[in-house]
Design a protein around this motif. Sequence first.
Motif, PDB file in Angstrom:
ATOM      1  N   VAL A  21       0.527  24.126   6.332  1.00 27.54           N
ATOM      2  CA  VAL A  21       0.573  24.315   4.760  1.00 27.54           C
ATOM      3  C   VAL A  21       1.632  25.358   4.547  1.00 27.54           C
ATOM      4  O   VAL A  21       2.158  25.994   5.439  1.00 27.54           O
ATOM      5  CB  VAL A  21      -0.595  24.779   4.324  1.00 27.54           C
ATOM      6  CG1 VAL A  21      -1.640  23.568   3.973  1.00 27.54           C
ATOM      7  CG2 VAL A  21      -1.166  25.934   5.313  1.00 27.54           C
ATOM      8  N   LEU A  22       2.351  25.079   3.408  1.00 26.84           N
ATOM      9  CA  LEU A  22       3.527  26.205   3.014  1.00 26.84           C
ATOM     10  C   LEU A  22       3.018  27.247   2.523  1.00 26.84           C
ATOM     11  O   LEU A  22       2.105  27.300   1.549  1.00 26.84           O
ATOM     12  CB  LEU A  22       4.459  25.424   2.221  1.00 26.84           C
ATOM     13  CG  LEU A  22       5.605  24.492   2.680  1.00 26.84           C
ATOM     14  CD1 LEU A  22       5.072  23.453   3.532  1.00 26.84           C
ATOM     15  CD2 LEU A  22       6.606  24.000   1.818  1.00 26.84           C
ATOM     16  N   SER A  23       3.471  28.318   2.748  1.00 26.03           N
ATOM     17  CA  SER A  23       3.013  29.724   1.943  1.00 26.03           C
ATOM     18  C   SER A  23       3.698  29.634   0.660  1.00 26.03           C
ATOM     19  O   SER A  23       4.646  28.655   0.289  1.00 26.03           O
ATOM     20  CB  SER A  23       3.384  30.860   2.728  1.00 26.03           C
ATOM     21  OG  SER A  23       5.041  30.990   2.887  1.00 26.03           O
ATOM     22  N   ALA A  24       3.238  30.656  -0.007  1.00 27.09           N
ATOM     23  CA  ALA A  24       3.804  30.656  -1.481  1.00 27.09           C
ATOM     24  C   ALA A  24       5.597  31.125  -1.450  1.00 27.09           C
ATOM     25  O   ALA A  24       6.090  30.522  -2.308  1.00 27.09           O
ATOM     26  CB  ALA A  24       3.184  31.760  -2.170  1.00 27.09           C
ATOM     27  N   GLU A  25       5.749  31.861  -0.460  1.00 27.71           N
ATOM     28  CA  GLU A  25       7.229  32.346  -0.251  1.00 27.71           C
ATOM     29  C   GLU A  25       7.904  30.793   0.213  1.00 27.71           C
ATOM     30  O   GLU A  25       9.092  30.620  -0.390  1.00 27.71           O
ATOM     31  CB  GLU A  25       7.322  33.344   0.797  1.00 27.71           C
ATOM     32  CG  GLU A  25       8.736  33.697   1.105  1.00 27.71           C
ATOM     33  CD  GLU A  25       8.982  34.508   2.332  1.00 27.71           C
ATOM     34  OE1 GLU A  25       7.910  35.334   2.856  1.00 27.71           O
ATOM     35  OE2 GLU A  25       9.981  34.552   2.991  1.00 27.71           O
ATOM     36  N   ALA A  26       7.162  29.993   0.997  1.00 29.37           N
ATOM     37  CA  ALA A  26       7.871  28.697   1.407  1.00 29.37           C
ATOM     38  C   ALA A  26       8.172  27.842   0.017  1.00 29.37           C
ATOM     39  O   ALA A  26       9.133  27.285   0.141  1.00 29.37           O
ATOM     40  CB  ALA A  26       7.304  28.016   2.619  1.00 29.37           C
ATOM     41  N   GLU A  27       7.290  27.849  -0.551  1.00 37.05           N
ATOM     42  CA  GLU A  27       7.124  27.013  -1.962  1.00 37.05           C
ATOM     43  C   GLU A  27       8.405  27.341  -2.789  1.00 37.05           C
ATOM     44  O   GLU A  27       9.202  26.522  -3.363  1.00 37.05           O
ATOM     45  CB  GLU A  27       6.046  26.885  -2.637  1.00 37.05           C
ATOM     46  CG  GLU A  27       4.767  26.543  -2.086  1.00 37.05           C
ATOM     47  CD  GLU A  27       4.792  24.769  -1.808  1.00 37.05           C
ATOM     48  OE1 GLU A  27       5.792  24.333  -2.370  1.00 37.05           O
ATOM     49  OE2 GLU A  27       3.760  24.297  -1.231  1.00 37.05           O
ATOM     50  N   LYS A  41      15.552  25.811   3.812  1.00 42.06           N
ATOM     51  CA  LYS A  41      15.176  24.979   2.524  1.00 42.06           C
ATOM     52  C   LYS A  41      14.865  23.409   3.003  1.00 42.06           C
ATOM     53  O   LYS A  41      13.989  22.825   2.745  1.00 42.06           O
ATOM     54  CB  LYS A  41      15.903  25.166   1.566  1.00 42.06           C
ATOM     55  CG  LYS A  41      15.948  24.391   0.372  1.00 42.06           C
ATOM     56  CD  LYS A  41      16.773  24.416  -0.689  1.00 42.06           C
ATOM     57  CE  LYS A  41      16.524  23.359  -1.772  1.00 42.06           C
ATOM     58  NZ  LYS A  41      17.352  23.406  -2.986  1.00 42.06           N
ATOM     59  N   GLU A  42      15.813  23.203   3.895  1.00 40.93           N
ATOM     60  CA  GLU A  42      15.818  21.751   4.251  1.00 40.93           C
ATOM     61  C   GLU A  42      14.615  21.182   5.140  1.00 40.93           C
ATOM     62  O   GLU A  42      13.980  20.265   4.998  1.00 40.93           O
ATOM     63  CB  GLU A  42      16.865  21.273   5.139  1.00 40.93           C
ATOM     64  CG  GLU A  42      17.992  20.391   4.390  1.00 40.93           C
ATOM     65  CD  GLU A  42      19.331  20.526   5.195  1.00 40.93           C
ATOM     66  OE1 GLU A  42      19.195  19.844   6.537  1.00 40.93           O
ATOM     67  OE2 GLU A  42      20.464  20.677   4.793  1.00 40.93           O
ATOM     68  N   GLN A  43      14.571  22.380   6.117  1.00 38.66           N
ATOM     69  CA  GLN A  43      13.180  21.958   7.206  1.00 38.66           C
ATOM     70  C   GLN A  43      11.802  22.011   6.387  1.00 38.66           C
ATOM     71  O   GLN A  43      10.983  21.125   6.275  1.00 38.66           O
ATOM     72  CB  GLN A  43      13.065  22.986   8.058  1.00 38.66           C
ATOM     73  CG  GLN A  43      14.257  23.263   8.807  1.00 38.66           C
ATOM     74  CD  GLN A  43      14.704  22.112   9.791  1.00 38.66           C
ATOM     75  OE1 GLN A  43      14.056  21.132  10.043  1.00 38.66           O
ATOM     76  NE2 GLN A  43      15.685  22.386  10.633  1.00 38.66           N
ATOM     77  N   LEU A  44      11.823  22.990   5.370  1.00 40.09           N
ATOM     78  CA  LEU A  44      10.468  23.081   4.540  1.00 40.09           C
ATOM     79  C   LEU A  44      10.554  21.647   3.588  1.00 40.09           C
ATOM     80  O   LEU A  44       9.577  21.458   3.519  1.00 40.09           O
ATOM     81  CB  LEU A  44      10.708  24.275   3.594  1.00 40.09           C
ATOM     82  CG  LEU A  44      10.440  25.679   4.606  1.00 40.09           C
ATOM     83  CD1 LEU A  44      10.771  26.726   3.571  1.00 40.09           C
ATOM     84  CD2 LEU A  44       8.993  25.843   5.204  1.00 40.09           C
ATOM     85  N   THR A  45      11.498  21.592   3.060  1.00 41.41           N
ATOM     86  CA  THR A  45      11.530  20.240   2.122  1.00 41.41           C
ATOM     87  C   THR A  45      11.006  18.980   3.120  1.00 41.41           C
ATOM     88  O   THR A  45      10.389  18.042   2.430  1.00 41.41           O
ATOM     89  CB  THR A  45      12.986  19.964   1.713  1.00 41.41           C
ATOM     90  OG1 THR A  45      13.482  21.321   0.976  1.00 41.41           O
ATOM     91  CG2 THR A  45      12.780  19.131   0.457  1.00 41.41           C
ATOM     92  N   LYS A  46      11.461  18.960   4.043  1.00 41.76           N
ATOM     93  CA  LYS A  46      11.249  17.931   5.073  1.00 41.76           C
ATOM     94  C   LYS A  46       9.623  17.933   5.343  1.00 41.76           C
ATOM     95  O   LYS A  46       8.872  16.791   5.042  1.00 41.76           O
ATOM     96  CB  LYS A  46      11.840  18.052   6.434  1.00 41.76           C
ATOM     97  CG  LYS A  46      12.748  16.779   6.593  1.00 41.76           C
ATOM     98  CD  LYS A  46      13.052  16.577   8.163  1.00 41.76           C
ATOM     99  CE  LYS A  46      14.479  16.918   8.527  1.00 41.76           C
ATOM    100  NZ  LYS A  46      14.709  16.919  10.155  1.00 41.76           N
ATOM    101  N   LEU A  47       9.223  19.109   5.703  1.00 44.09           N
ATOM    102  CA  LEU A  47       7.692  19.253   5.944  1.00 44.09           C
ATOM    103  C   LEU A  47       6.923  18.848   4.616  1.00 44.09           C
ATOM    104  O   LEU A  47       5.905  18.172   4.727  1.00 44.09           O
ATOM    105  CB  LEU A  47       7.304  20.561   6.082  1.00 44.09           C
ATOM    106  CG  LEU A  47       7.156  21.209   7.791  1.00 44.09           C
ATOM    107  CD1 LEU A  47       6.577  22.498   7.563  1.00 44.09           C
ATOM    108  CD2 LEU A  47       6.284  20.112   8.205  1.00 44.09           C
ATOM    109  N   LYS A  48       7.182  19.313   3.522  1.00 43.54           N
ATOM    110  CA  LYS A  48       6.449  19.135   2.350  1.00 43.54           C
ATOM    111  C   LYS A  48       6.577  17.822   1.766  1.00 43.54           C
ATOM    112  O   LYS A  48       5.464  17.347   1.141  1.00 43.54           O
ATOM    113  CB  LYS A  48       7.249  19.904   1.167  1.00 43.54           C
ATOM    114  CG  LYS A  48       6.363  20.285  -0.207  1.00 43.54           C
ATOM    115  CD  LYS A  48       7.236  21.000  -1.351  1.00 43.54           C
ATOM    116  CE  LYS A  48       6.548  20.809  -2.626  1.00 43.54           C
ATOM    117  NZ  LYS A  48       5.210  21.420  -2.692  1.00 43.54           N
TER     118      LYS A  48
END
Length: 519
Positions: A61-67, A144-151
Amino acid sequence: MSDVESSILSALSGSPDATIADSFVFASSSNVDHNAIVGSCKSLQADAYVTLSELSTQFYVLSAEAESIVEHGSQEIRVLNALLAAPAAEEGMSLSELEAALGKDVVKIGMGNSLKNKWATKDKASGKLKATIADGVVIQDDVKEQLTKLKSASEGNNTKVLDDPATSMLKRRKLISLVTRKSYAITRGPHYAPQRVKKAADLTKEMLESGNWKNTSFKEYNFTTLGESVGGGYLHPLLKVRAEFRKILMEMGFEEMPTNKWVESSFWNFDSLFQPQSHPARDAHDTFFIKEPASTVSIPEEYYERVKTMHEVGGSGSIGYRCVFQREEAMKNLLRTHTTAISSQMLYKLANQPGGFQPARYFSIDRVFRNESMDATHLCEFHQVEGLVADYNLSLGDLIGTIETFFRKIGITQLRFKPAFNPYTEPSMEVFGYHPDLKKWTEIGNSGMFRPEMLAPMGLPKDVRVIAWGLSLERPTMIKYRIDNIRNLFGHKVDMGMTKNAPICRFETVEDEEEEMKV
Ligand code: PHE
């Protein structure tokens, strides 16, 4: 049948091998709390309507910072973009300018990372930050890219989307965390039916008469279920303390006196104790006299005569009270005002037993009655702890020693004795104990050596002395259980829960503490 149950059963109604792949997904798609689905599943499983198999799903799960990074870009990219967009890009930007543009939190993380990535340098002289990337060169925002992929990966299996270095980088930056979710895959059970039929718990007379029992389905016996707690009796705090006092006194060699008779004659309660018939305590204001039967049936006549003589003319060195002793007064029945009435009978027996007097130690803990006005510390019935030792040539020192031993065993080590008066003891001493919790001296008992005027008529040998003491059971119990109003301890206002919840009573004796220190 609940709505949740029927939604589960109907989801399985399509074909024999219909499946709800994941109860969690089912719950969110049908807008029901997952716990409610699990609860219904368990209940349905108990009757074999469904079969459950446990699922354990891991995902990030993404943290608020990651969001926020997914939305606005990583902090380092935002710092870089700010530097590139600065009005005087060659000069760079100071920390406060950056903070004003991006906010403290973003700058705190973004500045370090942009320096580390060599996207920026810090001018030593001015302390300003300058971009090292020429405007127009495209920089990848990897984070950002990695997080977007995960999301965007389907929830439930996003653990495989990223390579290991990317995953550990995001974890290190505390942008993602691994979560394990327990849920169930649901399939039809051996007794599946689209509608749940409530099973009967009992075979009834009606079922037998109508023959309905044949097509009724019954609940199975659950041999492992626990019955409802039966509850039971509880010892009242007074009885807990009594049990403990009794144990201590028995350890000290005391024998319990039979105190089961609450009605006594005035003779035993007062006269045998050399309490004058004109004594104010013998007034109906202080004593409960019995109306029916108003007087006692018998008293030992010979002994009665000796008591009467002692009151009227004295003896054994005493001049007596020199007033008329009335039989009618002695015969009056009453609710005993103290357990010393029983001590007196026991001593009389001891003096007159076959084989003659033998030294003895007696105690009792039982109820007494006084016609008093009631308040926070007084009731008209309470309990007395009474002890006596009868032996040859006892002294006041024996009395003090015995009392000290007893009180030490209930944790009271500091005692003071104050001269007092009782009609039946001489000398008499009130006992005061220092209460470490209350930090004060409180009266805890009364004591003395029984007078010859009391002992001689009984026929006790001349050298026999009797030391005795009495105290209330209520006072130490109230202190022990921190009850400040006696009406909360005894009587109709007592909360039954208090009795149930009162802890066991244990007195730390001085010996115990010494023992503990040795260990
Ligand atoms: N009977 C006394 C009382 O009721 C207590 C006591 C007992 C005093 C024995 C002296 C000796 O207070």
